[in-house]
Structure formats: C-alpha cells, structure tokens
Design a protein around this motif. Structure first.
Motif, PDB file in Angstrom:
ATOM      1  N   GLU A  20       0.828  -1.209   0.000  1.00  0.00           N
ATOM      2  CA  GLU A  20       0.000   0.000   0.000  1.00  0.00           C
ATOM      3  C   GLU A  20       0.864   1.263   0.000  1.00  0.00           C
ATOM      4  O   GLU A  20       0.614   2.210  -0.754  1.00  0.00           O
ATOM      5  CB  GLU A  20      -0.904  -0.028   1.235  1.00  0.00           C
ATOM      6  CG  GLU A  20      -1.704   1.225   1.491  1.00  0.00           C
ATOM      7  CD  GLU A  20      -2.831   1.450   0.487  1.00  0.00           C
ATOM      8  OE1 GLU A  20      -3.450   0.457   0.062  1.00  0.00           O
ATOM      9  OE2 GLU A  20      -3.087   2.621   0.137  1.00  0.00           O
ATOM     10  N   ILE A  21       1.886   1.274   0.862  1.00  0.00           N
ATOM     11  CA  ILE A  21       2.726   2.472   0.992  1.00  0.00           C
ATOM     12  C   ILE A  21       3.573   2.664  -0.263  1.00  0.00           C
ATOM     13  O   ILE A  21       3.646   3.764  -0.818  1.00  0.00           O
ATOM     14  CB  ILE A  21       3.590   2.390   2.272  1.00  0.00           C
ATOM     15  CG1 ILE A  21       2.668   2.441   3.506  1.00  0.00           C
ATOM     16  CG2 ILE A  21       4.640   3.496   2.305  1.00  0.00           C
ATOM     17  CD1 ILE A  21       3.335   2.046   4.820  1.00  0.00           C
ATOM     18  N   ILE A  22       4.176   1.585  -0.745  1.00  0.00           N
ATOM     19  CA  ILE A  22       4.957   1.690  -1.986  1.00  0.00           C
ATOM     20  C   ILE A  22       4.045   2.159  -3.127  1.00  0.00           C
ATOM     21  O   ILE A  22       4.419   3.028  -3.921  1.00  0.00           O
ATOM     22  CB  ILE A  22       5.620   0.342  -2.323  1.00  0.00           C
ATOM     23  CG1 ILE A  22       6.733   0.041  -1.317  1.00  0.00           C
ATOM     24  CG2 ILE A  22       6.184   0.338  -3.756  1.00  0.00           C
ATOM     25  CD1 ILE A  22       7.347  -1.351  -1.463  1.00  0.00           C
ATOM     26  N   GLY A  23       2.848   1.601  -3.185  1.00  0.00           N
ATOM     27  CA  GLY A  23       1.900   1.958  -4.249  1.00  0.00           C
ATOM     28  C   GLY A  23       1.561   3.439  -4.279  1.00  0.00           C
ATOM     29  O   GLY A  23       1.395   4.022  -5.350  1.00  0.00           O
ATOM     30  N   GLY A  89       1.877  12.196   5.973  1.00  0.00           N
ATOM     31  CA  GLY A  89       0.984  12.873   6.907  1.00  0.00           C
ATOM     32  C   GLY A  89       1.736  13.356   8.131  1.00  0.00           C
ATOM     33  O   GLY A  89       2.933  13.127   8.275  1.00  0.00           O
ATOM     34  N   ALA A  90       1.027  14.022   9.046  1.00  0.00           N
ATOM     35  CA  ALA A  90       1.640  14.583  10.254  1.00  0.00           C
ATOM     36  C   ALA A  90       2.220  13.475  11.132  1.00  0.00           C
ATOM     37  O   ALA A  90       1.722  12.343  11.116  1.00  0.00           O
ATOM     38  CB  ALA A  90       0.604  15.374  11.036  1.00  0.00           C
ATOM     39  N   THR A  91       3.268  13.824  11.901  1.00  0.00           N
ATOM     40  CA  THR A  91       3.932  12.856  12.788  1.00  0.00           C
ATOM     41  C   THR A  91       2.925  12.131  13.679  1.00  0.00           C
ATOM     42  O   THR A  91       2.975  10.911  13.809  1.00  0.00           O
ATOM     43  CB  THR A  91       4.949  13.594  13.693  1.00  0.00           C
ATOM     44  OG1 THR A  91       5.811  14.369  12.858  1.00  0.00           O
ATOM     45  CG2 THR A  91       5.774  12.621  14.510  1.00  0.00           C
ATOM     46  N   ASN A  92       2.034  12.906  14.294  1.00  0.00           N
ATOM     47  CA  ASN A  92       0.984  12.324  15.133  1.00  0.00           C
ATOM     48  C   ASN A  92      -0.216  11.970  14.252  1.00  0.00           C
ATOM     49  O   ASN A  92      -0.881  12.856  13.715  1.00  0.00           O
ATOM     50  CB  ASN A  92       0.565  13.327  16.214  1.00  0.00           C
ATOM     51  CG  ASN A  92      -0.446  12.730  17.173  1.00  0.00           C
ATOM     52  OD1 ASN A  92      -1.049  11.681  16.896  1.00  0.00           O
ATOM     53  ND2 ASN A  92      -0.645  13.386  18.297  1.00  0.00           N
ATOM     54  N   ALA A  97      -4.215  14.212   8.116  1.00  0.00           N
ATOM     55  CA  ALA A  97      -5.443  14.281   7.320  1.00  0.00           C
ATOM     56  C   ALA A  97      -5.770  12.917   6.711  1.00  0.00           C
ATOM     57  O   ALA A  97      -4.861  12.176   6.315  1.00  0.00           O
ATOM     58  CB  ALA A  97      -5.270  15.312   6.207  1.00  0.00           C
ATOM     59  N   PRO A  98      -7.057  12.586   6.631  1.00  0.00           N
ATOM     60  CA  PRO A  98      -7.451  11.411   5.846  1.00  0.00           C
ATOM     61  C   PRO A  98      -6.909  11.571   4.425  1.00  0.00           C
ATOM     62  O   PRO A  98      -6.837  12.685   3.904  1.00  0.00           O
ATOM     63  CB  PRO A  98      -8.982  11.474   5.851  1.00  0.00           C
ATOM     64  CG  PRO A  98      -9.353  12.295   7.028  1.00  0.00           C
ATOM     65  CD  PRO A  98      -8.231  13.299   7.185  1.00  0.00           C
ATOM     66  N   GLY A  99      -6.513  10.477   3.825  1.00  0.00           N
ATOM     67  CA  GLY A  99      -5.896  10.563   2.498  1.00  0.00           C
ATOM     68  C   GLY A  99      -4.385  10.466   2.581  1.00  0.00           C
ATOM     69  O   GLY A  99      -3.730  10.134   1.595  1.00  0.00           O
ATOM     70  N   THR A 100      -3.824  10.763   3.769  1.00  0.00           N
ATOM     71  CA  THR A 100      -2.397  10.522   3.982  1.00  0.00           C
ATOM     72  C   THR A 100      -2.227   9.097   4.518  1.00  0.00           C
ATOM     73  O   THR A 100      -3.187   8.487   4.996  1.00  0.00           O
ATOM     74  CB  THR A 100      -1.803  11.521   4.993  1.00  0.00           C
ATOM     75  OG1 THR A 100      -2.399  11.302   6.288  1.00  0.00           O
ATOM     76  CG2 THR A 100      -2.046  12.969   4.559  1.00  0.00           C
ATOM     77  N   ILE A 101      -0.997   8.592   4.457  1.00  0.00           N
ATOM     78  CA  ILE A 101      -0.747   7.219   4.915  1.00  0.00           C
ATOM     79  C   ILE A 101      -1.063   7.092   6.404  1.00  0.00           C
ATOM     80  O   ILE A 101      -1.814   6.211   6.820  1.00  0.00           O
ATOM     81  CB  ILE A 101       0.711   6.818   4.597  1.00  0.00           C
ATOM     82  CG1 ILE A 101       0.891   6.703   3.071  1.00  0.00           C
ATOM     83  CG2 ILE A 101       1.084   5.512   5.296  1.00  0.00           C
ATOM     84  CD1 ILE A 101       2.350   6.688   2.606  1.00  0.00           C
ATOM     85  N   ARG A 102      -0.522   7.998   7.214  1.00  0.00           N
ATOM     86  CA  ARG A 102      -0.801   7.908   8.659  1.00  0.00           C
ATOM     87  C   ARG A 102      -2.262   8.220   8.960  1.00  0.00           C
ATOM     88  O   ARG A 102      -2.875   7.600   9.834  1.00  0.00           O
ATOM     89  CB  ARG A 102       0.126   8.848   9.436  1.00  0.00           C
ATOM     90  CG  ARG A 102       1.585   8.364   9.448  1.00  0.00           C
ATOM     91  CD  ARG A 102       2.512   9.478   9.901  1.00  0.00           C
ATOM     92  NE  ARG A 102       3.901   9.070  10.008  1.00  0.00           N
ATOM     93  CZ  ARG A 102       4.908   9.923   9.968  1.00  0.00           C
ATOM     94  NH1 ARG A 102       4.697  11.227   9.793  1.00  0.00           N
ATOM     95  NH2 ARG A 102       6.153   9.492  10.086  1.00  0.00           N
ATOM     96  N   CYS A 114       5.541   4.748   9.326  1.00  0.00           N
ATOM     97  CA  CYS A 114       6.465   5.130   8.246  1.00  0.00           C
ATOM     98  C   CYS A 114       7.347   6.293   8.683  1.00  0.00           C
ATOM     99  O   CYS A 114       7.038   7.007   9.628  1.00  0.00           O
ATOM    100  CB  CYS A 114       5.683   5.482   6.990  1.00  0.00           C
ATOM    101  SG  CYS A 114       4.300   6.596   7.285  1.00  0.00           S
ATOM    102  N   HIS A 115       8.437   6.460   7.975  1.00  0.00           N
ATOM    103  CA  HIS A 115       9.391   7.550   8.203  1.00  0.00           C
ATOM    104  C   HIS A 115       9.725   8.207   6.876  1.00  0.00           C
ATOM    105  O   HIS A 115       9.846   7.526   5.856  1.00  0.00           O
ATOM    106  CB  HIS A 115      10.697   7.015   8.821  1.00  0.00           C
ATOM    107  CG  HIS A 115      11.846   7.961   8.662  1.00  0.00           C
ATOM    108  ND1 HIS A 115      12.076   9.004   9.537  1.00  0.00           N
ATOM    109  CD2 HIS A 115      12.798   8.071   7.698  1.00  0.00           C
ATOM    110  CE1 HIS A 115      13.132   9.695   9.123  1.00  0.00           C
ATOM    111  NE2 HIS A 115      13.587   9.146   8.006  1.00  0.00           N
ATOM    112  N   GLY A 116       9.916   9.525   6.899  1.00  0.00           N
ATOM    113  CA  GLY A 116      10.401  10.234   5.719  1.00  0.00           C
ATOM    114  C   GLY A 116      11.377  11.310   6.110  1.00  0.00           C
ATOM    115  O   GLY A 116      11.171  12.014   7.113  1.00  0.00           O
ATOM    116  N   SER A 117      12.461  11.467   5.357  1.00  0.00           N
ATOM    117  CA  SER A 117      13.471  12.497   5.644  1.00  0.00           C
ATOM    118  C   SER A 117      12.804  13.875   5.678  1.00  0.00           C
ATOM    119  O   SER A 117      11.900  14.150   4.895  1.00  0.00           O
ATOM    120  CB  SER A 117      14.541  12.513   4.561  1.00  0.00           C
ATOM    121  OG  SER A 117      15.107  11.239   4.396  1.00  0.00           O
TER     122      SER A 117
END
Ligand code: GTP
Ligand code: MG
Length: 150
Positions: A20-23, A89-92, A97-102, A114-117
């Motif tokens: 899902e995340i890669i997609g 999406g936001a750290t917390n 927002a809905p639509g983001t992975i988190r 997940c983590h992103g630089s």
C-alpha cells in the motif's frame, strides 16, 4: 534529481501495509531507486534518531524500531522530500489528514508506520546510514516519465 529516504517501520511491515505504501509513492509518479528489508540493531537506530536522544520517548522509539524488519527505500523525483512527508501525513496520526498514509492507517504517534526524511541534507545522511557511503541507487529510465513530467 532530488532523493528522499522513506522507511516502512516494523508496524507497517507487520500490518501488511508495505504494498500500500509503496503503491502510493508509485502512483504519485515517484521513482523507486533503492530498496531493502532490514532488521536494524538498536545501535544503528540510535544513530538514525541521534537528534532525538534525550527525549523521554527515545528508548521506546529505538525498541519499537528494532522490534522487527523495516523496509528501507530511496525515492526520487521533483520535490520528493517535501511531497514524501505530505504523503506520510503529520507525525501524530491523530493530526494527519485522511488521504495521507498515517491519516488512513495509524492512530498512535509511537506506531505511525512510516518515516520520511525532513530535508534534502538529512535525506543524504539517512541514505548513507542505511545503504552505505557508496551511492546505492539504481540509475534507470522509465518510459512513463514523459507522461509524469512536462
Ligand atoms: P519521522 O518521519 O518518523 O522522522 O517523523 P517526524 O520527522 O515527523 O518526527 P520526528 O523526527 O520528530 O520523530 C521521529 C519519530 O519519533 C516519530 O515518527 C515517532 O515515531 C516518534 N515520536 C515523535 N514524537 C513522539 C512522541 O511524543 N511520543 C512517542 N511515543 N513517539 C514519538
Ligand atoms: Mg524525523
């Protein structure tokens, strides 16, 4: 072109969210240029999170991140550092927002999948830490790029 370090954390792997995340990065148009599954040591994770040493949640964070394999990836494309963070999406997750992975898949900040630089410079450091000093990325062309970029 810009590159960022994106990591699927142990909870994301365990929950079957890798595809899902890669997609989501693929469908956005970004290009995967390096990827591996790694079960990182606490020492390695302490380096990755060196900036957070001293925070009350640091020991728990390192333990969580060392609790299982993670998917380490390098994604490439225009503005990918900032856009990658937006996809996560936001750290917390309660503020994501809905639509983001988190925002779609997580609830607790300590299980945010997940983590992103956070900047081009930290992306370079993180790519070197996880993949080694030698440039690990694969150089290849995608026919679809003429349809993604003007
Ligand atoms: P990353 O993309 O994971 O680096 O998140 P970030 O850059 O949005 O946040 P930051 O680098 O400040 O924190 C790194 C990680 O530490 C977060 O993704 C969380 O997993 C964890 N973390 C941050 N703040 C807290 C907190 O208040 N409590 C707990 N339990 N974990 C936290
Ligand atoms: Mg961070």
């Amino acid at each position: 072109t810009e590159q960022t370090y994106i990591m699927i954390k142990p909870d994301g792997v365990q929950r079957g969210l890798t595809g899902e995340i890669i997609g989501r990065f693929e469908r956005r148009g970004y290009k995967l240029v390096a990827m591996k599954l790694v079960h990182a040591s606490q020492e390695h994770l302490e380096k990755h999170y060196a900036d957070l040493k001293g925070k009350p949640f640091f020991p728990g964070l390192v333990k969580y991140m060392a609790s299982g394999p993670v998917v380490a990836m390098v994604w490439e494309g225009k503005d990918v550092v900032k856009q990658g963070r937006a996809l996560l999406g936001a750290t917390n997750p309660l503020a994501s927002a809905p639509g983001t992975i988190r925002g779609d898949f997580a609830i607790d900040v300590g299980r945010n999948i997940c983590h992103g630089s956070d900047a081009v410079e930290s992306a370079k450091k993180e790519i070197a830490l996880w993949f080694g000093e030698q440039n690990p990325t694969i150089n290849y062309t995608r026919a679809v790029d003429t349809w993604v970029y003007e």
